[in-house]
Design a protein around this motif. Structure first.
Motif, PDB file in Angstrom:
ATOM      1  N   ILE A 235       1.006  -1.128   0.115  1.00  0.00           N
ATOM      2  CA  ILE A 235       0.006  -0.091  -0.166  1.00  0.00           C
ATOM      3  C   ILE A 235       0.941   1.199  -0.026  1.00  0.00           C
ATOM      4  CG2 ILE A 235      -1.727   1.269   1.101  1.00  0.00           C
ATOM      5  CD1 ILE A 235      -2.746  -1.144   2.501  1.00  0.00           C
ATOM      6  N   ASN A 236       0.682   2.230  -0.826  1.00  0.00           N
ATOM      7  CA  ASN A 236       1.463   3.365  -1.229  1.00  0.00           C
ATOM      8  C   ASN A 236       0.613   4.399  -0.160  1.00  0.00           C
ATOM      9  OD1 ASN A 236       3.058   2.183  -2.913  1.00  0.00           O
ATOM     10  ND2 ASN A 236       2.041   2.983  -4.743  1.00  0.00           N
ATOM     11  N   ASP A 237       0.172   5.552  -0.508  1.00  0.00           N
ATOM     12  CA  ASP A 237      -0.545   6.475   0.449  1.00  0.00           C
ATOM     13  C   ASP A 237      -1.693   6.120   0.722  1.00  0.00           C
ATOM     14  OD1 ASP A 237       0.767   9.755  -1.374  1.00  0.00           O
ATOM     15  OD2 ASP A 237       1.800   7.955  -0.428  1.00  0.00           O
ATOM     16  N   MET A 238      -2.008   6.425   1.966  1.00  0.00           N
ATOM     17  CA  MET A 238      -3.180   6.267   2.849  1.00  0.00           C
ATOM     18  C   MET A 238      -3.837   7.685   3.133  1.00  0.00           C
ATOM     19  SD  MET A 238      -2.490   2.920   4.888  1.00  0.00           S
ATOM     20  CE  MET A 238      -4.200   1.999   4.783  1.00  0.00           C
ATOM     21  N   GLY A 239      -5.148   7.598   3.174  1.00  0.00           N
ATOM     22  CA  GLY A 239      -5.433   8.929   3.706  1.00  0.00           C
ATOM     23  C   GLY A 239      -6.968   9.135   4.092  1.00  0.00           C
ATOM     24  N   TRP A 240      -7.315  10.163   4.771  1.00  0.00           N
ATOM     25  CA  TRP A 240      -8.949  10.391   5.073  1.00  0.00           C
ATOM     26  C   TRP A 240      -9.104  11.483   4.304  1.00  0.00           C
ATOM     27  CZ3 TRP A 240     -11.587   7.076   7.967  1.00  0.00           C
ATOM     28  CH2 TRP A 240     -10.876   6.222   8.579  1.00  0.00           C
ATOM     29  N   TYR A 241     -10.417  11.518   3.886  1.00  0.00           N
ATOM     30  CA  TYR A 241     -11.270  12.493   3.384  1.00  0.00           C
ATOM     31  C   TYR A 241     -12.539  12.707   4.120  1.00  0.00           C
ATOM     32  CZ  TYR A 241      -7.987  12.236  -0.518  1.00  0.00           C
ATOM     33  OH  TYR A 241      -6.556  12.253  -1.045  1.00  0.00           O
ATOM     34  N   ARG A 242     -13.189  13.778   3.949  1.00  0.00           N
ATOM     35  CA  ARG A 242     -14.636  14.204   4.346  1.00  0.00           C
ATOM     36  C   ARG A 242     -15.623  14.636   3.606  1.00  0.00           C
ATOM     37  NH1 ARG A 242     -13.101  17.983   9.556  1.00  0.00           N
ATOM     38  NH2 ARG A 242     -12.688  19.920   8.062  1.00  0.00           N
TER      39      ARG A 242
ATOM     40  N   LEU B 287     -14.122   9.360   5.000  1.00  0.00           N
ATOM     41  CA  LEU B 287     -13.880   8.189   3.978  1.00  0.00           C
ATOM     42  C   LEU B 287     -12.338   7.866   3.968  1.00  0.00           C
ATOM     43  CD1 LEU B 287     -16.135  10.460   2.223  1.00  0.00           C
ATOM     44  CD2 LEU B 287     -16.542   7.897   1.235  1.00  0.00           C
ATOM     45  N   CYS B 288     -12.182   6.714   3.797  1.00  0.00           N
ATOM     46  CA  CYS B 288     -10.721   6.308   3.842  1.00  0.00           C
ATOM     47  C   CYS B 288     -10.256   6.042   2.211  1.00  0.00           C
ATOM     48  CB  CYS B 288     -10.489   5.076   4.560  1.00  0.00           C
ATOM     49  SG  CYS B 288      -9.104   4.105   4.445  1.00  0.00           S
ATOM     50  N   ASN B 289      -9.036   6.435   2.093  1.00  0.00           N
ATOM     51  CA  ASN B 289      -8.460   5.989   0.757  1.00  0.00           C
ATOM     52  C   ASN B 289      -7.333   5.472   0.502  1.00  0.00           C
ATOM     53  OD1 ASN B 289      -6.713   7.590  -1.533  1.00  0.00           O
ATOM     54  ND2 ASN B 289      -8.540   6.864  -2.295  1.00  0.00           N
TER      55      ASN B 289
END
Length: 120
Positions: free
Chosen positions: A31-38, A94-96
């Motif tokens: 897994i490369n980048d992980m992130g949270w969005y809203r 949301l998770c990405n």
């Protein structure tokens, strides 16, 4: 296939804290980048925080100093510790993840989201 499942949302009073988790599963090589969005009602989706595979982080100005993103590469999980929550933090989170699959294809995958409501 890759699946992302978020958890940890809920109703919290202003000034309170929540910890979100997102587990990535499926045909994962890495897994490369992980992130949270809203995304709040009537608003566009916005970046909250991201973290690279090496642990470098980036935050939206609105959450700096209050939110902390972290990850556990051993169990393919990303976390978002949210402190000093404000009513304007209310949104679906949301998770990405940018997943390298076992056939070495990079797929940007999303979870379905978890609701965070900050209200007294």
């Amino acid at each position: 296939q890759v699946q992302l499942v978020e958890s940890g949302g809920g109703l919290v009073q202003p000034g309170g804290s929540l910890r979100l988790s997102c587990v990535v599963s499926g045909s994962i090589f890495s897994i490369n980048d992980m992130g949270w969005y809203r995304q709040a009602p009537g608003k566009q989706r916005e970046l909250v925080a991201t973290i690279t595979s090496g642990g470098s982080t980036k935050y939206a100005d609105s959450v700096k100093g209050r939110f902390t993103i972290s990850r556990n590469n051993a169990n393919n999980t990303v976390y978002l510790q949210m402190n000093s929550l404000k009513p304007e933090d209310t949104a679906v989170y949301l998770c990405n993840a940018d997943v390298v699959t076992i056939v070495r294809v990079i797929v940007s995958s999303w979870g379905r989201g978890t609701q965070v409501t900050v209200s007294s």
